[in-house]
Write an enzyme that holds these catalytic residues in place. Structure first.
Site, short mmCIF file in Angstrom:
data_model
loop_
_atom_site.label_atom_id
_atom_site.label_comp_id
_atom_site.label_asym_id
_atom_site.label_seq_id
_atom_site.Cartn_x
_atom_site.Cartn_y
_atom_site.Cartn_z
N ASN A 1 17.15 -1.35 -13.87
CA ASN A 1 17.47 0.04 -14.18
C ASN A 1 18.97 0.26 -13.97
OD1 ASN A 1 17.95 0.48 -11.45
ND2 ASN A 1 16.01 1.52 -11.06
N GLY B 1 0.82 8.77 -9.26
CA GLY B 1 0.53 7.41 -8.79
C GLY B 1 1.11 6.35 -9.70
N LEU C 1 17.02 3.44 -18.57
CA LEU C 1 17.86 4.57 -18.19
C LEU C 1 17.07 5.86 -18.03
CD1 LEU C 1 20.64 3.82 -20.86
CD2 LEU C 1 20.81 3.35 -18.41
N TYR D 1 0.88 -1.16 0.00
CA TYR D 1 0.00 0.00 0.00
C TYR D 1 0.92 1.21 0.00
CZ TYR D 1 -4.50 2.04 0.13
OH TYR D 1 -5.63 2.70 -0.26
N LYS E 1 5.87 -3.52 -6.64
CA LYS E 1 6.32 -3.78 -8.01
C LYS E 1 5.56 -4.95 -8.65
CE LYS E 1 10.86 -1.89 -7.00
NZ LYS E 1 10.56 -0.53 -7.46
N GLY F 1 8.90 2.13 -14.27
CA GLY F 1 9.62 0.90 -14.64
C GLY F 1 8.67 -0.29 -14.68
N ASP F 2 7.67 -0.28 -13.80
CA ASP F 2 6.71 -1.39 -13.77
C ASP F 2 5.83 -1.35 -15.01
OD1 ASP F 2 7.70 -2.10 -11.25
OD2 ASP F 2 6.34 -0.71 -10.26
N SER G 1 -2.09 5.44 -12.88
CA SER G 1 -1.55 6.23 -14.00
C SER G 1 -1.24 5.36 -15.23
CB SER G 1 -0.26 6.94 -13.56
OG SER G 1 0.79 6.01 -13.44
O1 RIB Z 1 8.10 0.54 -8.59
C1 RIB Z 1 7.29 1.34 -7.77
C2 RIB Z 1 6.87 0.60 -6.54
O2 RIB Z 1 8.03 0.31 -5.78
C3 RIB Z 1 5.95 1.35 -5.61
O3 RIB Z 1 4.59 1.07 -5.89
C4 RIB Z 1 6.40 0.90 -4.23
O4 RIB Z 1 5.43 0.19 -3.52
C5 RIB Z 1 7.65 0.04 -4.46
O5 RIB Z 1 7.36 -1.30 -4.41
#
Ligand code: RIB
EC number: 2.7.1.15
Length: 310
Positions: free
Chosen positions: A182, A286, A219, A13, A41, A250-251, A290
């Protein structure tokens, strides 16, 4: 049941504070805005995959608290299967994220229930006839290593996002099909500074020797590099004039890569597509909220890239 993607990882959270700068040691600093939202992540990557239309099964652990229930509800609401999310222990994982004026962020995570996931939660059946598993490093490393071993045994391709960076055994790395890190994580893994595109090309080539497949180093505004059997190559970033918050960028990039892998699109084509996705995500506050849906990305893509998902 057959899924497009299995994600094994963290649910946090997130407590996001928008502030002009980081405080000095001993200073009390006044932030501007507070946002509370689901993150982690693992969950972020699962949600971005689902928003692109993939069928996703997430395996993870949340606590027996209000955050745990909210995390499950929100993942379910994003069309990610929560059948293998366990509620265990008192407290869920928490992400404390500071978003600066520039849109850059730094975060501290509280492990919570993410570290209560057990090897016995990772059964062989999770990988049978599944095309791709995505793993990160916000759960215990022995669980990640077991998942790699079982996935490999069942010919399920493995994408490892070693974030936050930590040591991965040589044997496990050698079974990884796609390593995505990264510059900070690449630097940790290759034990060299990754401050420039040239550094990243060298680091990616070094890491490429250790994995079964290919390596991507992201990068930020400098783009990304790919090291494959054809050599190491740089891809520029998508220009984005309105960077608001890079949390989860990145996610969302990994969600885009996964979408392409499942649809048999090469990494050479996947990287510009994934960069477009993460550039959409950084224009709003967010993480998960997002992330763009496939039609949003289609809108953002230039005509010549639209053929990727036609
Ligand atoms: O990559 C972003 C995430 O890293 C965030 O949501 C935070 O919870 C961490 O896990």
């Amino acid at each position: 049941m057959k899924y497009d993607i299995v994600v094994i990882g963290s649910l946090n959270y997130d407590i996001l504070v928008q502030q002009d700068r980081l405080p000095e040691i001993g200073e009390t600093f006044t932030g501007n805005e507070l946002l509370l939202m689901p993150g982690g992540k693992g969950a972020n990557q699962a949600v971005q995959c689902a928003k692109l239309g993939l069928n996703v099964n997430m395996i993870g652990c949340v606590g027996n608290d209000i955050y745990g229930s909210a995390l499950i509800k929100s993942l379910d609401g994003s069309n990610v299967s929560v059948a293998h999310i366990t509620q265990r222990g008192k407290t869920s994982g928490i992400g404390i994220v500071q978003i600066l004026e520039s849109g850059d962020y730094c975060s501290t995570i509280i492990k919570g229930a993410n570290y209560l996931i057990e090897e016995s939660d990772i059964s062989e059946s999770l990988f049978k006839e599944q095309p791709l598993v995505i793993l990160q490093s916000e759960i215990p490393d022995h669980v990640v290593e077991r998942a790699i071993k079982l996935a490999s045994h069942h010919h399920c391709k493995i994408l490892l996002n070693n974030a936050p960076a930590r040591e991965v055994s040589r044997q496990s790395l050698s079974l990884v099909d796609f390593l995505v890190v990264n510059e900070t994580e690449a630097s940790f893994m290759s034990k060299m500074s990754v401050a420039s595109v040239n550094d990243a090309l060298t680091s990616a080539a070094e890491l490429h020797k250790r994995v079964r497949g290919q390596v991507i180093i992201t990068l930020g505004e400098k783009g990304a590099v790919l090291s494959s059997d054809e050599g190491a190559q740089h891809y520029p970033a998508v220009f984005c004039p309105d960077v608001v918050d890079t949390t989860g960028a990145g996610d969302s990039f990994i969600g885009g890569i996964a979408y392409c892998l499942v649809n048999d699109i090469s990494l050479q084509e996947a990287i510009p597509f994934a960069a477009e996705i993460s550039s959409c995500s950084i224009q709003k506050y967010g993480g998960q909220s997002s992330f763009p849906m496939l039609p949003d990305v289609a809108h953002a893509l230039t005509q010549n890239r639209q053929r990727l998902f036609s």
